[in-house]
Scaffold this motif. Structure first.
Motif, PDB file in Angstrom:
ATOM      1  N   THR A   1       0.841  -1.212   0.000  1.00  0.00           N
ATOM      2  CA  THR A   1       0.000   0.000   0.000  1.00  0.00           C
ATOM      3  C   THR A   1       0.868   1.251   0.000  1.00  0.00           C
ATOM      4  O   THR A   1       0.609   2.214  -0.708  1.00  0.00           O
ATOM      5  CB  THR A   1      -0.886  -0.004   1.263  1.00  0.00           C
TER       6      THR A   1
ATOM      7  N   THR B   1       2.273   2.002  -3.422  1.00  0.00           N
ATOM      8  CA  THR B   1       1.259   2.580  -4.312  1.00  0.00           C
ATOM      9  C   THR B   1       1.030   4.049  -3.975  1.00  0.00           C
ATOM     10  O   THR B   1       0.955   4.908  -4.853  1.00  0.00           O
ATOM     11  CB  THR B   1      -0.052   1.785  -4.173  1.00  0.00           C
TER      12      THR B   1
ATOM     13  N   ALA C   1       7.233  -8.147  -8.367  1.00  0.00           N
ATOM     14  CA  ALA C   1       7.913  -9.447  -8.527  1.00  0.00           C
ATOM     15  C   ALA C   1       7.212 -10.303  -9.568  1.00  0.00           C
ATOM     16  O   ALA C   1       7.810 -11.199 -10.163  1.00  0.00           O
ATOM     17  CB  ALA C   1       7.928 -10.191  -7.195  1.00  0.00           C
TER      18      ALA C   1
ATOM     19  N   ARG D   1       4.235 -11.786  -8.680  1.00  0.00           N
ATOM     20  CA  ARG D   1       3.613 -12.834  -7.861  1.00  0.00           C
ATOM     21  C   ARG D   1       2.139 -13.004  -8.155  1.00  0.00           C
ATOM     22  O   ARG D   1       1.589 -14.087  -7.919  1.00  0.00           O
ATOM     23  CB  ARG D   1       3.728 -12.462  -6.380  1.00  0.00           C
ATOM     24  N   THR D   2       1.467 -11.953  -8.596  1.00  0.00           N
ATOM     25  CA  THR D   2       0.009 -12.039  -8.753  1.00  0.00           C
ATOM     26  C   THR D   2      -0.374 -11.877 -10.221  1.00  0.00           C
ATOM     27  O   THR D   2       0.385 -11.296 -11.006  1.00  0.00           O
ATOM     28  CB  THR D   2      -0.680 -10.935  -7.931  1.00  0.00           C
TER      29      THR D   2
ATOM     30  N   LEU E   1      -2.126  -4.316  -9.256  1.00  0.00           N
ATOM     31  CA  LEU E   1      -2.767  -3.011  -9.331  1.00  0.00           C
ATOM     32  C   LEU E   1      -2.036  -2.134 -10.348  1.00  0.00           C
ATOM     33  O   LEU E   1      -0.790  -2.117 -10.367  1.00  0.00           O
ATOM     34  CB  LEU E   1      -2.658  -2.354  -7.947  1.00  0.00           C
TER      35      LEU E   1
ATOM     36  N   ARG F   1       0.046 -17.224   0.389  1.00  0.00           N
ATOM     37  CA  ARG F   1       0.234 -18.559  -0.211  1.00  0.00           C
ATOM     38  C   ARG F   1       1.656 -19.077  -0.037  1.00  0.00           C
ATOM     39  O   ARG F   1       1.892 -20.277   0.016  1.00  0.00           O
ATOM     40  CB  ARG F   1      -0.081 -18.447  -1.707  1.00  0.00           C
TER      41      ARG F   1
ATOM     42  N   ARG G   1      -6.843 -17.004   2.913  1.00  0.00           N
ATOM     43  CA  ARG G   1      -7.214 -15.868   2.056  1.00  0.00           C
ATOM     44  C   ARG G   1      -6.040 -15.614   1.118  1.00  0.00           C
ATOM     45  O   ARG G   1      -4.940 -15.261   1.550  1.00  0.00           O
ATOM     46  CB  ARG G   1      -7.513 -14.640   2.882  1.00  0.00           C
TER      47      ARG G   1
ATOM     48  N   ARG H   1      -8.136  -9.781  -2.637  1.00  0.00           N
ATOM     49  CA  ARG H   1      -6.954  -8.979  -2.343  1.00  0.00           C
ATOM     50  C   ARG H   1      -7.341  -7.867  -1.373  1.00  0.00           C
ATOM     51  O   ARG H   1      -8.475  -7.406  -1.368  1.00  0.00           O
ATOM     52  CB  ARG H   1      -6.341  -8.409  -3.609  1.00  0.00           C
TER      53      ARG H   1
ATOM     54  N   LYS I   1      -7.855  -8.012  10.338  1.00  0.00           N
ATOM     55  CA  LYS I   1      -8.039  -9.301  11.019  1.00  0.00           C
ATOM     56  C   LYS I   1      -7.569  -9.247  12.477  1.00  0.00           C
ATOM     57  O   LYS I   1      -8.101  -9.934  13.340  1.00  0.00           O
ATOM     58  CB  LYS I   1      -7.305 -10.405  10.275  1.00  0.00           C
TER      59      LYS I   1
END
Ligand code: 3Y8
Ligand code: NAP
Length: 249
Positions: free
Chosen positions: A11, A14, A32, A34-35, A39, A136, A153, A173, A206
């Motif tokens: 965050t 960004t 990297a 990774r996803t 964004l 993950r 998640r 995400r 969380k």
């Protein structure tokens, strides 16, 4: 003014990219890879590893980078370590931008552990319903505790079988909200939360939800990273760029 490489994926990265675009400062943000669909950013981006320290030094030189801001994540140890070494070799200014760690507040029921392996050891107990909200990359460490039901998640739907026998996978995400995490943890009758001490706002829902539901948290402390200049706000990073990096301080 020089050109900045932002090591992104957070965050704060960004937010920094937005500030730099608004200030008209040349920058490139690096992911990297990774996803599946990172964004979009208001500055040019690049994706994929650099190929170790040497590859990063080559990137710095070939792209006339004059400063690096490592805004990856407190747990992205290898990238942060490579950035320290490569910036030193290339003679480029380096700053880390990361949130302060979370501290337990009144009402929190935290058990702090040194690393991810220690978190798995701490789960050696009767079967529970566990919100394993660490992403993950480190799930295999928990295969030693297959008795639990894990709520996972993840940013993307897993493409290969997970190393845990009993799981419920949520593909989402962040950043997340307190309301949604309270509802999620109630719906899945969570007994315990496992979290990395990422700090910042994007992952803290969380932790606040666990407090309000009076649930225990196993909090994984940050790994050690070699000495470097660190700030925790975008405004401090912008100040550093103008008053130090640009002046070659
Ligand atoms: C690829 C870039 C932005 C950045 C948003 C932040 C907030 C939302 C919360 C939970 C915890 C977790 C995880 C998490 C959060 C932000 C931030 C953050 C935690 C993206 C992103 C990339 C990643 C990589 C991903 C890891 C995983 C970690 C999920 C983009 C969305 C658990 C960290 O499946 C995978 O391979 C995921 C891997 C590394 C940790 C892990 O070990 O699995 N982040 N997350 C970056 C790249 O390719 O360089 O896709 O847009 C970024 C964000 N995720 O710009 O607003 O700043 O932290 N990310 C943790 O804290 O434990 C989720 O679910 O409660
Ligand atoms: P890591 O273990 O420290 O890095 C492993 C390798 O991935 C690095 O050596 C580098 O490859 C490549 N890499 C990592 N970040 C990169 C970046 N921003 N740009 C280009 N290459 C990068 O990293 P990680 O923990 O897997 O994190 C990967 C990404 O997810 C980072 O962008 C990070 O900001 C983001 N993220 C991670 C976490 C987390 O919990 N670890 C949480 C939130 C976001 P080469 O050696 O080939 O250069």
């Amino acid at each position: 003014m020089g050109k900045t490489l932002i090591l992104g994926g957070s965050t704060l990265a960004t937010a920094l990219a937005s500030e730099m675009a608004a200030a008209g400062r040349p920058a490139v943000l690096s992911y990297a890879g990774r996803t599946e669909s990172p964004l979009a950013q208001p500055v040019p981006t690049r994706t994929g590893g650099f190929g170790g320290v040497g590859g990063l030094v080559t990137f710095l030189n070939e792209n006339s980078i004059t400063s690096v801001i490592d805004a990856t994540h407190p747990f992205a140890v290898q990238m942060s370590t490579h950035a320290i070494e490569a910036a030193n070799i290339a003679g480029v200014n380096l700053l880390a931008l990361e949130p302060d760690p979370w501290a337990a507040a009144p009402g929190d029921k935290w058990a702090c552990v040194a690393d991810i392996e220690a978190a798995a050891v701490a789960l050696a107990d009767v079967a529970q319903r566990i919100f394993l909200a660490i992403g993950r990359l480190n799930l295999a460490s928990f295969a030693s505790q297959p008795q639990h039901h894990y709520l996972l998640r993840l940013v993307d739907r897993p493409k290969i079988p997970l190393p845990l026998p009993k799981t419920t996978v949520i593909v989402e995400r962040g950043p997340f909200t307190l309301e949604e995490d309270v509802a999620l943890m109630k719906t899945h009758e969570i007994d315990l939360v496992v979290a990395k001490n990422a700090g910042g706002e994007g992952a803290r829902a969380k932790i606040d939800a666990a407090r309000s539901l009076k649930l225990p948290v196993i909090m994984i402390e940050r790994p050690a990273i070699a000495e470097r200049r660190v700030v925790s706000t975008v405004s401090e990073a912008m100040h550093w760029l103008v008053h130090e990096a640009d002046l070659g301080v």
